[in-house]
Each structure stands twice: as C-alpha cells, then as structure tokens.
Design a protein around this motif. Structure first.
Motif, PDB file in Angstrom:
ATOM      1  N   ARG A   8      -4.977 -13.774 -15.390  1.00 36.40           N
ATOM      2  CA  ARG A   8      -4.269 -13.873 -14.115  1.00 36.40           C
ATOM      3  C   ARG A   8      -3.590 -15.231 -13.941  1.00 36.40           C
ATOM      4  O   ARG A   8      -2.703 -15.389 -13.111  1.00 36.40           O
ATOM      5  N   LEU A  15       0.831  -8.540  -6.856  1.00 34.09           N
ATOM      6  CA  LEU A  15       0.208  -7.235  -6.987  1.00 34.09           C
ATOM      7  C   LEU A  15       1.259  -6.154  -6.747  1.00 34.09           C
ATOM      8  O   LEU A  15       2.253  -6.362  -6.061  1.00 34.09           O
ATOM      9  N   PRO A  16       1.056  -4.963  -7.299  1.00 35.62           N
ATOM     10  CA  PRO A  16       2.031  -3.892  -7.116  1.00 35.62           C
ATOM     11  C   PRO A  16       2.032  -3.388  -5.681  1.00 35.62           C
ATOM     12  O   PRO A  16       1.041  -3.495  -4.971  1.00 35.62           O
ATOM     13  N   ARG A 116      -3.507  -4.676 -17.780  1.00 34.45           N
ATOM     14  CA  ARG A 116      -3.610  -5.614 -16.666  1.00 34.45           C
ATOM     15  C   ARG A 116      -4.140  -6.972 -17.127  1.00 34.45           C
ATOM     16  O   ARG A 116      -3.703  -8.023 -16.659  1.00 34.45           O
ATOM     17  N   TRP A 121       0.704  -6.839 -14.183  1.00 28.13           N
ATOM     18  CA  TRP A 121       0.669  -5.634 -13.361  1.00 28.13           C
ATOM     19  C   TRP A 121       1.788  -4.653 -13.665  1.00 28.13           C
ATOM     20  O   TRP A 121       1.604  -3.442 -13.532  1.00 28.13           O
TER      21      TRP A 121
END
Length: 521
Positions: A8, A15-16, A116, A121
């Motif tokens: 990350r 984020l989606p 991920r 993402w």
C-alpha cells in the motif's frame, strides 16, 4: 526490512468507488452462478466422472489411495475431496462435482488478493472479473475431475507467493506456500511444472540478489518439505510415465488455436494495447508492472502463466499431442489473468473496461457456447450411460456379469493386466455403483476388438462360470466410436457361438446395452 514494505506504500492508495466495486462483485457472482447451472441440473455422469466416482467412493473395492496411485493416472487429493462431499451430502452428481466448483469459486478471491497486494486496486478490480468470466476454465473445471481444484490451488499459491515475497522471513507464509504447493503435486502430476517453476524462480531471486542467509535457509527448508511431501508420488508418477505409450494409443491432434486458448487469443492483444498504446498519461494512476518491494514478480507471473502454456504447446510437438490439451496448463491460468489485469490497469480511464469486456465476449464466442451450457455434462453421451445403468439396475439380477466398453484408454492394457480384478473394475467403471448398486462382477472389454483373442483365457473362464451358475451376461458398449461397436459385437458373437441368446437389447444414440441368457442345460 525493505522486502516487507507494505504494497500500500508503493501502490496508488485510492480505493475503488463503492458502486463500481458492487457492480464488479455482482458480475463475479453472476458468472459463478451461471457457470454452475449445468452442475445442479444434471444428474448424469461423464466418462471420466464415472472413473472419479470409482476412485472416490467408499463402496468400491480397494482403498482410495490404492485405486488412485496404482490404477488411475492422477493423484488422490481431488478424489479425497470428492469422498468428503459424497459422505457429507449423499450420492449425487452435483456433490461429486462440488469440490471442483468451490475451488473455481475461490479462484477470483485469491487473484483479487494477489493483485491488490502487488499491482494496486485497479488491477484488483479487473483480475477477479477476468477470472470469473475466463472462457477456458469452466468447461474442464466444473467437472468432477482434478482441473477445477488445480485452478483454485494455483491461485492460492500465487497469493501466498506474493505475501511471502513481501515478508520472506515469515514462518506463516512459508508454511502456507509449502502447503498449497504440496497440494498441487497431490492433485495432478502435470502440476509439477508449475510447482517447479514457482520454486525455481523464487530460488533465483533470493540466491542471486544476495538475500540474507535466514531467507535462503527458509527457502531451502520449504524446498526440502516439498520433496518430502512429493516423494510418495514418485512410484505412481513413474508408473504413469512408463505406461504413457499405451495410454496415448489414441492420439488426437488439437488445433494450435485451441491449445493457445480463447483467453490468450482474445484478451492478450487488448491487454498489450491497454498497457502500452492507450497507457494513461497520469503518473499517479499508472501502477508499476514491477512493484518496488517485489522485484521479479512480473517475471514470475510471465513464466508460470503464458510461459507454462507455451511449454505444454511445445511438448505437444516434442513428446505427445495429448500434452497440448489446454487443461494441462490450467495451473498457469491465474498467473496469466494477473498479467492481463496488470496491463489493463495501466490504461487510460474509459479504455480498459470496454476492451476487456470485448475480449471476454470474443472469447466466449470463440469457445462456441455460453457460460451456462456444458457440452460435456449436457451431452447425449452422459444421458445415455445413465440410462444404461438404470436398465441394468432395473432388469439385472445379483451376480450377473457385466462386460463394458466405456472408452477409457487404459482398456488397451487389458491383455497385460486383465487378471487383476480391480483393474477390470476400473475399466468397467462406466457401469459402476453410482447407478448400479446391485452386486455384479464387472469386466472391461479391450480397447481394440482384435485384442479379444489375447483375452480369451480370461473371458472364457468368466463366461463358463456364469453359465455354470445359470446367470445372464450383460454387454454395455459405446457406439459413438467404431472401436466400441466392434468390441461389443465381437463379444456378442463370441457368446452366441457358445449358445447364449440375446434376451434384451436397448440401442441409444451413443450406447448399447444387451443381456444374454446362458445356453439351456
């Protein structure tokens, strides 16, 4: 340490959109449900599913390990899962297929997690969608065979590999990775190529990059554990390899486009276009194809995905056309999906999804039937052999002998192993105990009717014994191939010459079942 840096921190953090995520989840669920329809609606078994039931079910002679390792061409893991499903849910065709189905349902989850944690993402949204709508997976995968479980396990291996590469000193991921790799070995012998490729590439990465001794030691330990877990399979693997010329007597050449598969043909080009020509101009949006904390990850995926598929295509020309069947390279399908998703994720907004959707549609058009249709499960052949079993169950009497020509290639070994009653049961498994529960001696008919003379001592003894007991004899044979018709006719003629008379005959579109009564005493 640097290798343990969270992905990350190196991937786009946005984020989606929840609406897009919900739509993606709905499409994945729709694919899984539609592809599962043939499993629920059909209670007939295909040829190889009859063999799977013979190996898996507790009611058959011998043990599951014995039937798998000494008679079949596949290891016992899938059969053990099928046994568990049958014991828990009862004797149903859908229960026999359920382990394969569950494994295919799990595959999108594992590729989502792998994407991920490595590509971000955008790729994580695309990868499970491509996995769920993959045009080459469902037909071999949803059958009660080994291939669906292979796809689920290889997806899990890739996720475990990604997490172990991010935390190479972790005991947890070492053990998870080793367990999934060992399970792949115990699911199909051809999976050794995938297992060896993943293991070898990790070794190259960690030994060539001067990884700490602790990391190298953990990898060596994992390799040693894999050898220990795989060693019991070596005798069975050698047996299958030595019998390979006999098992490949009937060779079917597969067109090169079928070997490559619909996914590669219809989605590789859109992915390349998206990843290069239509690449997004916004640096913050474009994920790296080589995550900073995981050098070598994309190379690993390319080798165990497209590379594995090309290996089997090459082996089909060098060793055997049989190896060109796409099902043998299915272990690499999740890796190919991850590569395609990563390339698509680099495209500009508004380009990736339409091209991916067009590729999926083109892939299913190439396959030739929609996702909810199974030409194998829904075939007349499967339905006919169910009828054959029902006729024998309804009209047969306990102790009547059944001769079966079902189409298993191992039938060519009857002249060599015909005195082995368990082997005969295996060859005759198409009229097995799934539909015919009444006790019957079962014998296979040889692959070539010309081999019948070599088997006469065996068959004459069986025929004489049935005559002395006053028991009828059944002949069930596949009639959709000349070899089956010839074998059934040869056995009928042999019996009639000894005075046996046909008292029942049922002709179906792909099979024939006959009952002959013994000569009058």
């Amino acid at each position: 340490m640097a290798s343990a840096i969270s992905s990350r921190q190196t991937m786009p953090s946005a984020l989606p959109d929840r609406a897009l995520g919900g739509l993606a989840l709905a499409l994945i669920a729709a694919a899984c449900l539609l592809a599962s329809l043939p499993v629920w609606r059909s209670d007939a078994l295909t040829l190889d599913e009859h063999a799977s039931y013979w190996i898996a079910a507790e009611e058959n002679p011998g043990t599951l390990l014995q039937r798998s390792l000494e008679y079949s061409a596949t290891p016992p893991l899938s059969f053990a899962l099928q046994r568990a499903a049958l014991d828990l849910l009862g004797k149903h065709a859908w229960a026999l297929r359920l382990p394969s189905l569950l494994a295919l349902w799990a595959a999108p989850l594992f590729v989502f997690l792998a994407a991920r944690s490595t590509f971000g993402w955008r790729a994580a949204m695309l990868a499970p969608l491509l996995m769920a709508w993959h045009p080459d997976l469902w037909e071999p995968g949803r059958l009660a065979r080994t291939y669906g479980v292979t796809v689920g396990l290889s997806s899990a291996v890739l996720y475990a590999t990604a997490r172990w590469m991010q935390a190479p000193t972790s005991w947890r991921w070492l053990l998870v990775w080793t367990g999934f790799q060992a399970a792949l070995l115990w699911n199909h012998y051809v999976n050794v190529a995938f297992v060896a490729a993943v293991s070898g590439l990790l070794a190259v990465r960690w030994f060539s990059k001067s990884a700490p001794p602790l990391v190298r030691g953990r990898l060596l330990l994992a390799g040693l554990l894999l050898l220990v877990f795989g060693a019991p399979l070596i005798p069975a693997f050698v047996r299958v390899w030595e019998l390979r010329p006999f098992l490949e007597f009937i060779r079917t050449s597969i067109p090169i486009e079928r070997q490559i598969g619909a996914f590669a043909l219809c989605l590789a080009l859109p992915a390349i276009l998206c990843g290069s020509v239509f690449r997004s101009r916004k640096p913050a949006v474009v994920p790296s194809l080589e995550p900073a904390a995981m050098p070598g990850w994309m190379g690993l995926l390319l080798v165990v995905g497209p590379g594995l598929q090309l290996l089997f295509v090459a082996l089909s020309f060098l060793l055997s056309p049989t190896l060109g069947h796409p099902r043998y390279a299915l272990a690499g399908a999740p890796a190919t999906v991850l590569v395609v998703a990563a390339l698509l994720a680099r495209a500009a907004n508004g380009i990736a999804v339409p091209l991916a959707a067009a590729g999926v549609v083109a892939g299913w058009v190439f396959v030739g039937q929609p996702i909810w249709v199974s030409p194998v499960i829904d075939s007349a052949e499967a339905a006919d052999w169910k009828v054959v079993g029902e006729v024998v169950q309804a009209e047969g009497v306990e102790g009547e002998t059944i001769f079966v020509y079902g189409g298993l290639v191992e039938a060519g070994l009857i002249p060599t192993f015909g005195h082995d009653l368990l082997f005969e049961e295996y060859i005759a498994s198409r009229v097995g105990r799934f539909f015919v529960t009444t006790p019957h001696p079962r014998y296979g008919l040889p692959l070539l009717w010309t081999q019948l003379e070599h088997c006469r001592p065996i068959y004459d003894a069986v025929i004489d014994d049935a005559g002395e007991r006053g028991k009828s004899i059944w002949i069930a044979c596949a009639t959709d191939i000349d070899l089956g018709r010839d074998a059934g006719e040869a056995m009928r003629v042999l019996l009639q010459r000894q005075g046996w008379k046909v008292t029942l005959s049922r002709d179906l579109s792909t099979a024939r079942v006959q009952r002959l009564s013994p000569p009058e005493q």
